[in-house]
Design an enzyme around this catalytic site. Structure first.
Site, PDB file in Angstrom:
ATOM      1  N   ASP A 213       0.830  -1.196   0.000  1.00  0.00           N
ATOM      2  CA  ASP A 213       0.000   0.000   0.000  1.00  0.00           C
ATOM      3  C   ASP A 213       0.872   1.257   0.000  1.00  0.00           C
ATOM      4  O   ASP A 213       1.873   1.329   0.705  1.00  0.00           O
ATOM      5  CB  ASP A 213      -0.890  -0.024   1.250  1.00  0.00           C
ATOM      6  CG  ASP A 213      -1.882   1.121   1.302  1.00  0.00           C
ATOM      7  OD1 ASP A 213      -2.725   1.197   0.394  1.00  0.00           O
ATOM      8  OD2 ASP A 213      -1.814   1.924   2.243  1.00  0.00           O
ATOM      9  N   GLU A 278       1.370  -0.727  -5.095  1.00  0.00           N
ATOM     10  CA  GLU A 278       0.390   0.305  -5.403  1.00  0.00           C
ATOM     11  C   GLU A 278       1.172   1.614  -5.412  1.00  0.00           C
ATOM     12  O   GLU A 278       1.438   2.214  -4.376  1.00  0.00           O
ATOM     13  CB  GLU A 278      -0.712   0.360  -4.344  1.00  0.00           C
ATOM     14  CG  GLU A 278      -1.807   1.374  -4.689  1.00  0.00           C
ATOM     15  CD  GLU A 278      -2.272   2.217  -3.521  1.00  0.00           C
ATOM     16  OE1 GLU A 278      -3.309   2.879  -3.663  1.00  0.00           O
ATOM     17  OE2 GLU A 278      -1.602   2.241  -2.475  1.00  0.00           O
TER      18      GLU A 278
END
Length: 545
Positions: A213, A278
């Site tokens: 993330d 990401e």
């Protein structure tokens, strides 16, 4: 808690991720085993046969760690344990054992940019005070102004508002997201050592990969300089600069040192353990730096998700992504929806038109070389829920910007005539977000074995993708074919076998007989005799041998 004995990989195929179909499970909204209205790990375990039969290769689980759930679990208080809301570490071990037995791999979300404000490190930092070793793990700074009453710089939160919060002793701490998500100081050796150990903890439990993330955000520019682009003066949010310019808190060169330290850890485990970033970067060239034999295996390509419904838009995105893939020697990732974006049924027009286009786009995506990521419920044709009552919304961004991601996080329907349609055990009427009455017809039970249903379309396409030689990882890439305006047509080849994907984004049906025999189509073909027509907003795979 101590880690379990290393679980064996399910195969020795170290390159499984190059052509995998990965199914994203938003844990709170997938399946509830105990009737409290919240999805959990045992719920996932019970539904694993469904995912095997769907034909996916791996599951990506959103965070299930101990958390106050201010941001749906992306505010982690303990990276080595399961939140009681979702179960226990024993539940996780049972789930991953069953998944591997069914041939399914498990990818977990790793949230390294920030912790929860409830993390033991942050509570210690608040107690220790300015200049302490405890505060050095985070990004604390003195304020500006005569009395330090102004934030240290002009940085803004991705969720809206300032990215700084002042504590009682006068210092400010950085949070690029919610104030309950303080950013870590990744120049601190202890932070790096901690997360290297977290990687090993989950790899020892058999995890096959990590979705990282905010992979571009861990390092901030030295001196924490101003962006010079503020909502106060422009009326625009800094987040709008993403992809248009480099922000001092994103995509700094030093971030690559972190991944170069992680890669040997992943490579030291058998079975092709992987990581996907990401990441957002100013240019495709900078994004490509996250991928390689000494860093991460993949990075999400969000351009496909952002493409408009036009042949030119999809063609440009596909060409760009494939060119970048060639440069870095890694597979392209394709995605149409996820837990942060409006579902593509709704983006493409909602209603019947949106569903037609969503089905067509799915066949397009699954015919492309590389790795495809599916978001739970897209195989059912679920639309965005746009009319959730404000008082039920839980997205922290909603309070700051009025924008909410809750509409794509509504629990998926499994079966039955009454909401929440089998989300929980028999007789349970609870779900943390309400399920629309219109979703009864979209449930797994209502679509299973129904010819032409979206679920059966996905099952057929995924089965063919696994079996067809022209869609294999070692098949030829994309060869574009001449086609009518508004129509995309490309072929992939293995030996003498050619599979062609045709997508009709024009305003009229198009003849497709010249491309071969139909294998699967997102809508019923029309026409008569030797002329077969592909309807508007539809796609088909056709084969020649």
């Amino acid at each position: 808690m101590t880690a379990s004995t290393t679980a064996p990989p399910i195969t020795t195929d170290d390159d499984w991720w190059r052509s995998a179909v990965v199914y994203q499970v938003y844990v709170r909204s997938f399946a509830d085993s105990d009737g409290d209205g919240i999805g959990d790990l045992q719920g996932i375990r019970q539904r694993l046969p469904y995912l095997r039969d769907l034909g996916v290769d791996a599951l990506w689980l959103t965070p299930f760690y101990t958390s106050p759930m201010i941001d749906g679990g992306y505010d982690v208080a303990d990276y080595r344990d399961v939140d009681p809301m979702f179960g226990t570490l024993a539940d996780f071990d049972e789930m991953i054992t069953d998944a591997h037995a069914l041939g399914l791999r498990i990818i977990v979300d790793l949230v390294p940019n920030h912790t929860s404000s409830a993390h033991r490190w942050f509570t210690a930092a608040l107690a220790a005070g300015p200049g302490s070793p405890e505060r050095a793990r985070y990004l604390f700074a003195e304020g500006r102004g005569a009395h330090g009453e102004l934030p240290p710089n002009d940085w803004e939160s991705i969720f809206g508002g300032p990215a700084w919060t002042r504590v009682a002793d006068g210092e400010w701490y950085l949070h690029l997201f919610d104030p309950a998500q303080p950013d870590l100081n990744w120049r601190h050796r202890e932070v790096r050592t901690e997360f290297e150990d977290v990687l090993r903890f989950w790899l020892d439990r058999g995890v096959d990969g990590f979705r990282v993330d905010v992979a571009h955000g861990m390092i901030k520019a030295e001196g924490l300089p101003d962006v010079g682009f503020s909502t106060m003066t422009t009326g625009q949010r800094q987040v709008e600069l993403l992809g248009k310019g480099r922000l001092p808190y994103f995509d700094q060169d030093e971030v690559h040192e972190i991944y170069r330290a992680w890669r040997p850890i992943l490579d030291s485990y058998p079975g092709g353990r992987m990581a996907v970033a990401e990441a957002w970067a100013e240019t495709p060239q900078r994004l490509a730096r996250y991928i390689g034999p000494d860093e991460l295996h993949q990075a999400f390509s969000f351009d496909f998700l952002d493409a408009t419904w036009s042949a030119d838009s999809f063609r440009k995105v596909i060409d760009t992504a494939l060119a970048e893939s060639t440069v870095v020697g890694a597979p392209t990732t394709w995605v149409l929806s996820n837990h942060d974006k409006q579902r593509h049924v709704t983006r493409y027009g909602d209603g019947d038109q949106g569903l037609r286009r969503a089905r067509a786009a799915s066949l397009l995506m699954l015919a492309l070389p590389g790795c495809a990521y599916l978001y739970q419920g897209e195989e059912l044709g679920l639309p965005e829920v746009l009319d959730l009552p404000d008082e039920l919304r839980q997205d922290p961004a909603f309070l700051r910007t009025g924008e909410s991601r809750d509409g794509c996080r509504v629990p998926i329907p499994w079966s039955g005539e009454l909401a929440p349609y089998g989300f929980g055990p028999a007789g349970s009427e609870l779900s943390w977000l309400p399920t629309p009455a219109t979703w009864q017809a979209l449930s797994v039970g209502a679509q299973t074995d129904v010819p032409g249903s979206t679920l059966e379309l996905y099952r057929a396409a995924l089965r063919i993708r696994h079996e067809h030689p022209a869609l294999a990882v070692d098949a030829d890439g994309v060869t574009w074919l001449e086609s009518e305006p508004g129509v995309l047509a490309f072929s992939r080849t293995a030996g003498t076998t050619v599979l062609t994907c045709v997508v009709n984004l024009s305003g009229a049906p198009v003849a497709i007989d010249g491309y071969g025999e139909p294998v699967v189509a997102s809508a019923a073909l029309t026409g008569s005799g030797s002329t077969r027509l592909l309807p508007i907003d539809a796609s088909a795979w056709l084969e020649r041998r």
